[in-house]
Design a protein around this motif. Structure first.
Motif, PDB file in Angstrom:
ATOM      1  N   GLU A  31       0.894  -1.080  -0.004  1.00 23.93           N
ATOM      2  CA  GLU A  31       0.055  -0.130  -0.067  1.00 23.93           C
ATOM      3  C   GLU A  31       1.134   1.259  -0.112  1.00 23.93           C
ATOM      4  N   GLU A  57     -16.243   6.248   3.605  1.00 27.50           N
ATOM      5  CA  GLU A  57     -16.194   4.758   3.264  1.00 27.50           C
ATOM      6  C   GLU A  57     -15.133   4.804   2.065  1.00 27.50           C
ATOM      7  N   LEU A  60     -11.610   5.228   3.144  1.00 26.65           N
ATOM      8  CA  LEU A  60     -11.142   3.974   3.756  1.00 26.65           C
ATOM      9  C   LEU A  60     -10.885   2.911   2.390  1.00 26.65           C
ATOM     10  N   ASP A  61     -11.439   3.141   1.394  1.00 27.25           N
ATOM     11  CA  ASP A  61     -11.020   2.273   0.164  1.00 27.25           C
ATOM     12  C   ASP A  61     -10.014   2.530  -0.636  1.00 27.25           C
ATOM     13  N   TYR A  65      -2.270   4.674   2.247  1.00 27.89           N
ATOM     14  CA  TYR A  65      -2.366   4.618   3.912  1.00 27.89           C
ATOM     15  C   TYR A  65      -2.953   5.928   4.492  1.00 27.89           C
ATOM     16  N   ARG A  68      -6.626   6.403   4.643  1.00 26.87           N
ATOM     17  CA  ARG A  68      -7.215   5.592   5.782  1.00 26.87           C
ATOM     18  C   ARG A  68      -7.063   6.597   6.907  1.00 26.87           C
ATOM     19  N   ARG A  99     -16.466  -2.001   8.255  1.00 23.74           N
ATOM     20  CA  ARG A  99     -15.280  -1.765   7.428  1.00 23.74           C
ATOM     21  C   ARG A  99     -13.853  -2.234   8.145  1.00 23.74           C
ATOM     22  N   ASP A 101     -12.288  -4.491   7.763  1.00 29.03           N
ATOM     23  CA  ASP A 101     -11.287  -4.846   6.729  1.00 29.03           C
ATOM     24  C   ASP A 101     -10.300  -3.994   6.338  1.00 29.03           C
ATOM     25  N   ARG A 102     -10.375  -2.572   6.538  1.00 27.10           N
ATOM     26  CA  ARG A 102      -9.613  -1.639   6.257  1.00 27.10           C
ATOM     27  C   ARG A 102      -8.998  -0.834   7.540  1.00 27.10           C
ATOM     28  N   ASP A 104      -6.928  -2.226   9.858  1.00 32.76           N
ATOM     29  CA  ASP A 104      -6.183  -3.250   9.866  1.00 32.76           C
ATOM     30  C   ASP A 104      -4.573  -3.096  10.435  1.00 32.76           C
TER      31      ASP A 104
END
Length: 234
Positions: A31, A57, A60-61, A65, A68, A99, A101-102, A104
């Motif tokens: 990333e 959102e 976030l996607d 980095y 996010r 979310r 998953d993001r 992390d």
């Protein structure tokens, strides 16, 4: 600011001055990172507190980095803001959980969990924290214990201790540090309750969590609890 969107936030990130280290390599999944100082991102987030949840959102996607980090910083600031309404607070809470998953790494969890999750749950049932504490996902477990910081700062340590019981033997460093840190903070409110917890667990809990948890005790007590752990390992 007239155009408040994920795209303009990312454009502002790319235009911001780099931190002293300059560009940095990506994470393990490559990333990209711009190398911005965290303070630069947090200051920019203050300008985007009207960013809609859907655009957060999108951030976030975004495969960057700092985007996010910005998303979590905006969520945190919205959750802290007194004029944020109950529907938006619920939306922030649901977005975080949906979310993960993001979310992390430890920095992202620590940006959002206390106010977005803990603040929302303060006057509500907290069952979700126990589900997260039992998750195989390290960041969900870290979220569970870090969210209780909001409660502890209000003098409510019950859920923190209950979740610490679930996580006291966690093998992951990034959970151990928060378990220990939360025990230390709760001990500032009630040292006797911390001592009772340590009497039960000091001999077996991971050394990282133990060392964090005893930092605010006096030297003889620290030595006592460390000796219990040492005796168990000998």
């Amino acid at each position: 600011m007239t155009d408040v969107s994920a795209a303009t936030f990312v454009d502002s990130l790319r235009a911001a001055p780099l931190g002293p280290g300059g560009p940095v390599p990506g994470t393990d999944d490559a990333e990209p990172r711009l190398g911005l100082a965290m303070g630069t991102i947090f200051n920019l987030a203050k300008e985007y507190l009207d960013l809609p949840l859907g655009e957060i959102e999108v951030l976030l996607d975004t495969p960057l980095y700092e985007a996010r980090v910005g998303a979590l910083s905006i969520m945190d600031k919205k959750a802290r803001r007194k004029r944020t309404g109950p529907d938006e607070r619920r939306g922030l809470y649901e977005l975080y959980l949906r979310r993960m998953d993001r979310i992390d790494d430890w920095g992202l969890v620590d940006l959002g969990a206390q106010y977005v999750i803990g603040g929302y749950l303060f006057d509500k049932p907290r069952d979700v924290l126990y589900r997260l504490a039992r998750s195989p996902n390290v960041w969900e477990r870290r979220t569970a214990i870090w969210a209780t910081m909001f409660f502890v700062r209000q003098g409510d340590t019950n859920d923190m201790y209950a979740i610490a019981e679930l996580l006291v033997d966690d093998p992951e460093h990034f959970v151990q540090t928060v378990v220990g840190g939360m025990l230390r903070t709760a001990g500032d409110h009630d040292a006797d309750r911390l001592r009772a917890f340590l009497d039960n667990h000091a001999a077996t809990m991971p050394r990282t969590a133990l060392r964090y948890s005893i930092e605010h005790l006096d030297r003889p007590e620290r030595a006592h609890y460390l000796s219990l752990a040492q005796a168990r390992r000998s």
